[in-house]
Motif scaffolding. Sequence first.
Motif, PDB file in Angstrom:
ATOM      1  N   GLN A 529      98.243   3.276 -76.584  1.00  0.00           N
ATOM      2  CA  GLN A 529      99.296   3.355 -77.597  1.00  0.00           C
ATOM      3  C   GLN A 529      98.822   4.106 -78.839  1.00  0.00           C
ATOM      4  OE1 GLN A 529     102.318   2.643 -77.118  1.00  0.00           O
ATOM      5  NE2 GLN A 529     102.439   1.106 -75.512  1.00  0.00           N
ATOM      6  N   GLN A 532      98.462   7.833 -77.937  1.00  0.00           N
ATOM      7  CA  GLN A 532      99.763   8.475 -77.764  1.00  0.00           C
ATOM      8  C   GLN A 532     100.376   8.859 -79.107  1.00  0.00           C
ATOM      9  OE1 GLN A 532     103.285   6.162 -77.435  1.00  0.00           O
ATOM     10  NE2 GLN A 532     103.983   7.192 -75.583  1.00  0.00           N
ATOM     11  N   PHE A 645     102.234  11.399 -71.133  1.00  0.00           N
ATOM     12  CA  PHE A 645     101.882  10.568 -72.276  1.00  0.00           C
ATOM     13  C   PHE A 645     103.088   9.892 -72.919  1.00  0.00           C
ATOM     14  CE2 PHE A 645      97.798  10.902 -75.013  1.00  0.00           C
ATOM     15  CZ  PHE A 645      97.554   9.562 -74.757  1.00  0.00           C
ATOM     16  N   PRO A 649     102.133   5.066 -71.141  1.00  0.00           N
ATOM     17  CA  PRO A 649     101.558   3.925 -71.875  1.00  0.00           C
ATOM     18  C   PRO A 649     102.414   2.666 -71.800  1.00  0.00           C
ATOM     19  CG  PRO A 649     101.214   5.925 -73.129  1.00  0.00           C
ATOM     20  CD  PRO A 649     102.092   6.295 -71.968  1.00  0.00           C
ATOM     21  N   CYS A 704      93.951  14.608 -78.358  1.00  0.00           N
ATOM     22  CA  CYS A 704      94.289  14.759 -76.940  1.00  0.00           C
ATOM     23  C   CYS A 704      93.031  14.871 -76.079  1.00  0.00           C
ATOM     24  CB  CYS A 704      95.181  15.984 -76.737  1.00  0.00           C
ATOM     25  SG  CYS A 704      96.894  15.740 -77.254  1.00  0.00           S
TER      26      CYS A 704
END
Length: 742
Positions: A529, A532, A645, A649, A704
């Motif tokens: 989380q 992301q 992504f 999650p 990333c």
Amino acid sequence: MSGAVLVAIAASIGNLLQGWDNATIAGAVLYIKKEFSLESQPLIEGLIVAMSLIGATVITTFSGAVADSVGRRPLLIASAVLYFISGLVMLWAPNVYVLLLARLIDGFGIGLAVTLVPLYISETAPTDIRGLLNTLPQFSGSGGMFLSYCMVFTMSLMPQPDWRIMLGVLSIPSLIYFALTVFYLPESPRWLVSKGRMAEAKRVLQRLRGREDVSGEMALLVEGLGVGKDTHFEEYIIGPDDELADEGLAPDPEKIKLYGPEEGLSWVARPVRGGQSALGSALGLMSRHGSMVSQGKSLVDPLVTLFGSVHEKMPEVMGSMRSTLFPNFGSMFSVAEQQQAKADWDNESHRDDEDYASDHGADDIEDNLNSPLISRQATSVEGKEIAVPHGSIMGAVGRSSSMQGGESVSSMGIGGGWQLAWKWTEREGADGQKEGGFQRIYLHEEGVQGDRRGSILSMPGGDVPPGSEYIQAAALVSQPALYSKDLVEQQLAGPAMVHPSEAATKGPKWAELFEPGVKHALFVGIGLQILQQFAGINGVLYYTPQILEQAGVGILLSNIGLSSLSASILISALTTLLMLPSIGIAMRLMDMSGRRFLLLSTIPVLIVALAILVLVNILDVGTMVHAALSTISVIVYFCFFVMGFGPIPNILCAEIFPTSVRGICIAICALTFWIGDIIVTYTLPVMLNAIGLAGVFGIYAVVCILALVFVYMKVPETKGMPLEVITEFFSVGAKQGKEATD
């Protein structure tokens, strides 16, 4: 499975309303600023947008515990009511302060929907399409944004656009959502079982699965109430009982006899000693993890390897443990009436059927809590025996399978090629007396075909006769979750388990949050989380209108008579439209390629897209080249983000936690999501002023890269695995890893 699909679609409307609201406020705020003269009050303008984030964050802090206490469905109903009320208040909104209150209420509805919809879908979806159905919230959210942008764009063409109508329209779809949550959506069967409401859970499962016999899944839900103890892996070679008898093999005291639904049809599972199945090999790696860590050689979490071993040798036919060799193998654990049971169990089964006859009534049985939930059907066969769910609670005795469309439906198949069974074991105690007990088995076919013996024949204990038919299987063996030794001593034959209603009276166990498996799962969920949110989606969304304006899209739209505001809204609508086909592809691949595969495949593309955005803002490449590269990079970023992504999650967070604390754990992960969203959204303008676009996108690219490393090292593949098996794997993996490092 149409029932589960329709339920998931109906539940995901909550996310459609979230997307609708996000897009509507983005367009409406342009007109709100004019009416309330907020150009000189950026704080108030920011609060109008931020109040929904604040409301979502506040309600998420306790939504998980409430969901575990009162159920998932009541909170989905509350979400619809909050959406409806906020829409009415925004339609009225005489001043900015009432508007802020409405946005806060709207945030409460958003927070409940974002937290509970993935949880609800995971608990109601079949194992084999759980990933597809749990991608629906992402699709619905983007679809809601697109529809809202279209509405706002149409209204922006009017002489005097009314922002109150733009925002108030939310009440109409929220009414539809309210009707669906009240009259159509059932309660989660897993939550019902956790509260001991067995009859209601059975009826819900029958509706969701479209068949009468759901005894296997009911047994699974009971086992999911707790993680098994003394868990270990075993390996078996499974073949027809009559064939092994014909070959004249010596009796094996360790063999386990398995019964099929047809009279005279049975198999024998022979343990393989010293063999190395995929699961066994992976577990062996975990035992060596401690020394590897100390030497700095371990890069991938052994838990990832353990999960991966399941998918390395998956059966070619997914959905049940059938193979071309055994058409009825999927239901072989279901004991039909042809097996002669002992008289005492016949009598007991009859009594239990009467005791639970009112299960289909308005009230679930709450007395006789110590009645066995499963019954050992035969005890006179040489070796050990498989136990199957007791008919009175788990399903009607003898209806081990049902024919639908000519296909045998297994009562003990729990999805993804997994089967649930029990076996009786005995050992000599300290006083010399034999002690017996039941062990739970999650059995998984390893996909070996009959004409490919290979290494199995060379395994110790794997001496299968030439020309025989067999299947190699690995088993996760442990003590049942609600097993009670005291009850076994009271019952002279068969297993005994505490009724779920008795376990439910103890309430949620907060100490379970500190169990090794739960802590490991929380680390994975919270990590995903955070990464992301800081992977740049908000920054790219913020910058997209400017990029497309540079590409000449704004000039093109103004030439056809659109105002700058209308052109900006239309650009956002077109950007959102690009996401929908990509999400559709992700839905198709989620259960085929898997969650981990999609993350590892899409995050590198995000890195490349962000790197290009950094370069074009540093280098002087010319106006046309700059606009073209920026536009392509943004489109590619959006498309690949929503394939991986974006939805994954939330999907993983809804899969990796035990039933007893799933709501609390998902709320913790969702709280992380909202806090990260607030931080990224409100630090973006500051970062743009401090380090510019190139610096911002550079930071996103670095995040990333970190996310790619994190996924590779820590995120397991959960496709095609029942939720209860996933949590069992986390528990086993975390405990093994802890023991190895101690």
